[in-house]
Design a protein around this motif. Structure first.
Motif, PDB file in Angstrom:
ATOM      1  N   VAL A 213       0.841  -1.206   0.000  1.00 48.03           N
ATOM      2  CA  VAL A 213       0.000   0.000   0.000  1.00 48.03           C
ATOM      3  C   VAL A 213       0.873   1.251   0.000  1.00 48.03           C
ATOM      4  O   VAL A 213       0.614   2.217  -0.727  1.00 48.03           O
ATOM      5  CB  VAL A 213      -0.949   0.009   1.218  1.00 48.03           C
TER       6      VAL A 213
ATOM      7  N   CYS B 181       1.056   4.085  -3.001  1.00 46.03           N
ATOM      8  CA  CYS B 181       0.874   5.527  -2.798  1.00 46.03           C
ATOM      9  C   CYS B 181       2.097   6.307  -3.287  1.00 46.03           C
ATOM     10  O   CYS B 181       1.963   7.383  -3.893  1.00 46.03           O
ATOM     11  CB  CYS B 181       0.618   5.822  -1.322  1.00 46.03           C
ATOM     12  N   SER B 182       3.289   5.775  -3.037  1.00 45.05           N
ATOM     13  CA  SER B 182       4.513   6.434  -3.488  1.00 45.05           C
ATOM     14  C   SER B 182       4.588   6.464  -5.009  1.00 45.05           C
ATOM     15  O   SER B 182       5.009   7.472  -5.602  1.00 45.05           O
ATOM     16  CB  SER B 182       5.744   5.724  -2.914  1.00 45.05           C
TER      17      SER B 182
ATOM     18  N   HIS C 281       2.212   9.077  -6.329  1.00 50.33           N
ATOM     19  CA  HIS C 281       2.767  10.419  -6.080  1.00 50.33           C
ATOM     20  C   HIS C 281       3.863  10.749  -7.089  1.00 50.33           C
ATOM     21  O   HIS C 281       3.912  11.852  -7.642  1.00 50.33           O
ATOM     22  CB  HIS C 281       3.318  10.490  -4.658  1.00 50.33           C
TER      23      HIS C 281
END
Length: 301
Positions: free
Chosen positions: A25, A29-30, A33
């Motif tokens: 997860v 998300c990284s 981004h």
């Protein structure tokens, strides 16, 4: 299968889920981004690799339930077919995306000219990989379910005798005749050829990297660690599983230890975030923030 095997399977599945899910997860998300700020091909490959791991981890509780029941299938028959497809999907997709990452890193250092078209080519490559993985998983499923009415222990319909049911572990002679060549072909295409490709790319990547005096030593060490880590993922996660395909084809049987080899491949979901940690500065920064928040919450002031 030994009596303590279900307990071992359950322990491995729980460890994989507890370690792999939060890290995947975080990696997801990284990736989002990084792609939002400045998309590059390797980030798209890592995003798809992370998505593959998350799909697998989300449905891993099904395997936990099976292990809890002593490897006896007590869930609906249709769920066996579905979970088989989901369980095999990351085995093939991880190999392909890890190979794509190795090729991308080699191309970056061998041909350092930046081109905006590379990111455009990356999207259809990812789509093609997913299509190949889906087709491969369907082939394995179809080959294993040919003439399933003759199977002594099948999950497609209630057995004629009241014996414990298992999911995709007992096959008729006709099923094995179709299934074993398919497994061998997939082992050659999705492991041995890809592993050789990774070795070629990373060996040349390291060789070219060491010749660049302007690159800092810390960056060189991190890149070399990534190369060795990726090869370690291949070796530790996929060697036993694919060797079982070769052994099964030679002996014309379904090896009894194949389920153990398949279980070991689940640990790949724990290893992939480590590779992303080596690649992504944002991932390392996010882990430091999470570790700091964790220590402040649980450790006394």
């Amino acid at each position: 299968m030994s009596e303590d095997s279900p307990t071992t399977f359950l322990a491995i599945y729980i460890i994989t889920f507890l370690i792999g899910f939060p890290n995947s997860v975080l990696a997801f998300c990284s990736c989002i981004h990084k792609i939002h700020n400045k998309p590059i091909p390797i980030d798209l490959f890592m995003l798809n690799l992370t998505i593959s791991d998350l799909i697998f981890l989300i449905f891993l509780p099904i395997k936990m339930k099976e292990a809890t029941d002593g490897m006896v299938w007590k869930m609906p028959f249709s769920l066996c077919n579905f979970h088989l497809f989901v369980f095999l999907l990351p085995v093939y997709s991880s190999s392909l995306f890890l190979t794509a990452i190795s090729v991308e890193r080699y191309v970056c250092i061998a041909f350092p000219v930046k081109s905006p078209k590379r990111i455009i080519y990356t999207v259809p490559i990812c789509v093609v990989i997913w299509v190949i993985v889906a087709v491969a998983s369907i082939f394995v499923y179809k080959a294993g379910h040919i003439d399933s009415d003759e199977a002594n222990n099948t999950t497609n319909q209630p057995p004629l005798e009241p014996e414990p049911q298992t999911c995709y572990s007992t096959f008729t002679a006709k099923q094995l005749k179709e299934l074993l060549p398919v497994r061998l072909s997939l082992a050659v295409l999705f492991f041995f050829l890809l592993f050789l490709t990774c070795c070629f790319c990373y060996i040349n990547f390291i060789r070219l990297l060491l010749k660049r005096p302007l690159i800092k030593r810390q960056r060189k060490l991190r890149a070399i660690g990534l190369a060795l880590g990726t090869l370690l993922v291949f070796a530790s996660s996929f060697v036993p599983y694919n060797i079982s395909h070769v052994v099964g084809f030679i002996k014309k049987e379904n090896p009894k230890w194949r389920m153990t080899a398949l279980m070991l491949s689940t640990l790949n979901a724990c290893y992939d975030p480590i590779i992303f940690f080596c690649i992504s500065r944002e991932m390392r920064r996010a882990i430091k923030v999470c570790a700091k928040a964790f220590s402040q919450f649980f450790l006394p002031i």
